[in-house]
Design a protein around this motif. Structure first.
Motif, mmCIF file in Angstrom:
data_model
loop_
_atom_site.group_PDB
_atom_site.id
_atom_site.type_symbol
_atom_site.label_atom_id
_atom_site.label_comp_id
_atom_site.label_asym_id
_atom_site.label_seq_id
_atom_site.Cartn_x
_atom_site.Cartn_y
_atom_site.Cartn_z
ATOM 1 N N UNK A 1 0.843 -1.205 0.000
ATOM 2 C CA UNK A 1 0.000 0.000 0.000
ATOM 3 C C UNK A 1 0.872 1.246 0.000
ATOM 4 N N UNK A 2 1.960 1.203 0.756
ATOM 5 C CA UNK A 2 2.871 2.350 0.813
ATOM 6 C C UNK A 2 3.512 2.596 -0.552
ATOM 7 N N UNK A 3 3.928 1.529 -1.208
ATOM 8 C CA UNK A 3 4.556 1.666 -2.531
ATOM 9 C C UNK A 3 3.546 2.217 -3.543
ATOM 10 N N UNK A 4 2.336 1.647 -3.550
ATOM 11 C CA UNK A 4 1.309 2.109 -4.496
ATOM 12 C C UNK A 4 0.926 3.565 -4.233
ATOM 13 N N UNK A 5 0.797 3.919 -2.950
ATOM 14 C CA UNK A 5 0.412 5.302 -2.610
ATOM 15 C C UNK A 5 1.491 6.276 -3.051
ATOM 16 N N UNK A 6 2.762 5.913 -2.865
ATOM 17 C CA UNK A 6 3.861 6.795 -3.293
ATOM 18 C C UNK A 6 3.786 7.044 -4.783
ATOM 19 N N UNK A 7 3.509 5.981 -5.552
ATOM 20 C CA UNK A 7 3.453 6.106 -7.009
ATOM 21 C C UNK A 7 2.199 6.873 -7.438
ATOM 22 N N UNK A 8 1.053 6.527 -6.842
ATOM 23 C CA UNK A 8 -0.226 7.095 -7.297
ATOM 24 C C UNK A 8 -0.336 8.573 -6.985
ATOM 25 N N UNK A 9 0.213 8.972 -5.816
ATOM 26 C CA UNK A 9 0.050 10.358 -5.364
ATOM 27 C C UNK A 9 1.339 11.152 -5.440
ATOM 28 N N UNK A 10 2.377 10.558 -6.127
ATOM 29 C CA UNK A 10 3.623 11.285 -6.397
ATOM 30 C C UNK A 10 4.190 11.886 -5.113
ATOM 31 N N UNK A 11 4.246 11.065 -4.096
ATOM 32 C CA UNK A 11 4.771 11.561 -2.826
ATOM 33 C C UNK A 11 5.529 10.423 -2.161
ATOM 34 N N UNK A 12 5.922 10.613 -0.912
ATOM 35 C CA UNK A 12 6.653 9.532 -0.246
ATOM 36 C C UNK A 12 5.818 8.974 0.888
ATOM 37 N N UNK A 13 5.510 7.700 0.817
ATOM 38 C CA UNK A 13 4.786 7.014 1.891
ATOM 39 C C UNK A 13 5.632 5.803 2.281
ATOM 40 N N UNK A 14 5.914 5.687 3.569
ATOM 41 C CA UNK A 14 6.667 4.493 4.002
ATOM 42 C C UNK A 14 5.729 3.591 4.795
ATOM 43 N N UNK A 15 6.188 2.401 5.122
ATOM 44 C CA UNK A 15 5.297 1.457 5.812
ATOM 45 C C UNK A 15 4.877 2.002 7.164
ATOM 46 N N UNK A 16 5.728 2.835 7.768
ATOM 47 C CA UNK A 16 5.358 3.415 9.074
ATOM 48 C C UNK A 16 4.158 4.359 8.964
ATOM 49 N N UNK A 17 3.907 4.858 7.736
ATOM 50 C CA UNK A 17 2.792 5.809 7.548
ATOM 51 C C UNK A 17 1.452 5.101 7.383
#
Ligand code: NAD
Ligand code: HSE
Ligand code: NA
Length: 440
Positions: A211-227
């Motif tokens: 989910x973190x990887x997909x969110x980073x790609x989809x929303x052009x931002x940085x999401x890590x597993x801690x988020x």
């Protein structure tokens, strides 16, 4: 018959790890060598397979002369490094060493990417090489490239789906065959779906990483597993599965990433949790280790991606697709897209996300109970969408009825305080379960 391969030097390929996925990667590299060479424009030469212990490695697929326990030396002599070892270290250090040596990288390691992907992407950009990871999310399903590239000109608003094959297999077996969770997990392990430690699957860490990887790609931002707000499936019971069926739902472990606002700030909310999905929704019919991801974008509308999310062979398909892509870039020059962070959207606490809930209670079977419970819900600003009351037939104590309340969308904190207050009512014997409802 593949066309003759143009005269380009061979590209040296190293594979790190020879387990469920690595074995299939080696098999395909070997059996499809001619086709791959034609597609790439150069022969792909497998120069080594790193394993923990050459002596104990027993896979017949691999030419034993290729096995090595010295992964560090192997990555130094490769043009393309395929990492299918898993874990954070030594995978991270080996990939950074490979990139520093000018090798392109293909990895299936979502745990590593969700924890420290930006370090790898920055090193790859610095070195002018690729880091591709289609296999890291939803196995064989092409979802990384469509989200990272095909939808780069659109505005994605929501990504929702089943991205862990093991838990989908487990929940499917619990519902269709009455297996208990542990039995179904053992079956998933035997089929090669589960992580080396299946806790990663059943506690939702694997889905959260994806989910973190997909969110980073989809929303052009940085999401890590801690988020990622994460809840696994280990608290689910056979009773939960039964009542899902009785009330027209199927239990699924969902990953959801969506734009949202909290205190007037727009950002991204990312969550993984069990959810009741209406039997009429396509996600309800995703069986076994299959995955399915819905992507909603303003111009494209709703897109659905579906396929085998786990297993050595389907995952190896995604790995080989990446190998061909990065190899072509090395033959023709250039590299694939870099990490995109233009949006820099903050990650918001998922507790602010508004979702519907199904609250199951055991209550005294007498007049006025529903009125008391409804008053508590209303006082916490939670509105009722549907109510169902049935006498408790499965227990000898027939004085208690089962009350099933479906709420309209409400923030998590409102539900928590509501459930606390309901528990205090003397007409309520116990709160049996509180589950989110998604995909209406
Ligand atoms: N199994 C799947 O369906 C699937 C799907 C998508 C992604 N993945 C990912 O692919 C990776 C591999 O998964 P798998 O199912 O093949 O796991 P696995 O445990 O079957 O294989 C891992 C292999 O790497 C080897 N290894 C581990 N540490 C090593 C080290 N330090 N040096 C040398 N060899 C080492 C192990 O001996 C084993 O052979 C993981 O990151 C996993 O999350 C797996
Ligand atoms: N253990 C993972 C493998 C695929 O990433 C799953 O079950 O989905
Ligand atoms: Na994929």
């Amino acid at each position: 018959m593949p066309s003759p391969v143009p005269a380009h030097p061979s590209l040296r390929v190293a594979v790190l790890g020879c387990g469920v996925v690595g074995t299939e990667v080696v098999r395909l590299l070997t059996t499809q060598a001619a086709d791959l060479a034609s597609r790439v424009g150069a022969p792909l030469e497998l120069v080594g397979v790193a394993v923990r212990d050459v002596e104990t490695e027993r896979d017949a697929v691999v030419d034993r002369a290729l096995l090595t326990a010295d992964a560090e030396a192997l990555v130094e002599r490769a043009d393309v490094v395929v990492e299918v070892m898993g874990g954070i270290e030594p995978a991270r250090s080996l990939l950074l060493r490979a990139i520093a040596g000018g090798a392109s990288v293909v990895t299936a390691n979502k745990a590593l990417l969700a924890q420290d992907g930006p370090t790898l992407y920055a090193a790859a950009d610095e070195a002018g090489v690729d880091v591709y990871f289609e296999a890291a999310v939803a196995g064989a399903i092409p979802i990384v490239r469509p989200v990272r590239e095909s939808l780069a000109g659109d505005r994605v608003t929501r990504v929702l789906g089943i991205v862990n094959g093991t838990t989908n297999y487990v929940l499917d077996k619990m519902a269709s065959e009455g297996l208990d969770l542990d039995q179904a997990v053992k079956e998933a392990q035997a089929l090669g779906y589960a992580e080396a430690d299946p806790t990663a699957d059943v506690e939702g860490y694997d889905a959260a990483a994806k989910a973190a990887i997909l969110a980073s790609l989809a929303f052009h931002t940085r999401v890590s597993i801690e988020d990622v707000s994460r809840e696994g499936i280990t608290s689910l019971t056979a009773d939960d599965v039964l009542w899902a069926q009785r009330t027209g739902y199927v239990l699924k472990l969902l990953a959801i990433a969506e734009r949202g606002t909290a205190d007037g700030v727009e950002g991204v909310q990312v969550r993984v949790h069990p959810a009741l999905v209406p039997v009429s929704h396509p996600l309800a019919n995703v069986r076994g280790a299959y995955n399915a991801v819905f992507v909603e974008a303003e111009a494209a509308g709703e897109l659905m991606f579906y396929g085998r999310g786990a297993g050595g062979e389907p995952t190896a398909s995604a790995v080989l697709g990446d190998v061909v892509s990065v190899a072509r870039h090395r033959v023709l020059g250039g590299k694939g897209p870099i990490e995109s962070r233009y949006a820099e959207l903050p990650v918001l606490p998922a507790a602010a996300a508004r979702t519907r809930y199904q609250v199951r209670l055991e209550v005294a079977d007498r007049p006025g109970v529903l009125a008391q419970v409804s008053t508590v819900l209303a006082s916490h600003d939670v509105s009722i969408e549907a109510v169902r009351q049935t006498p408790v037939t499965e227990t000898p104590d027939a004085d208690y009825a089962r009350l099933v309340i479906t709420t309209h969308a409400a923030p998590e904190h409102a539900l928590r305080s509501t459930v606390e207050a309901i528990t205090g009512l003397d007409v309520v014997r116990r709160v049996v379960s509180v589950l989110r409802v998604e995909g209406a």
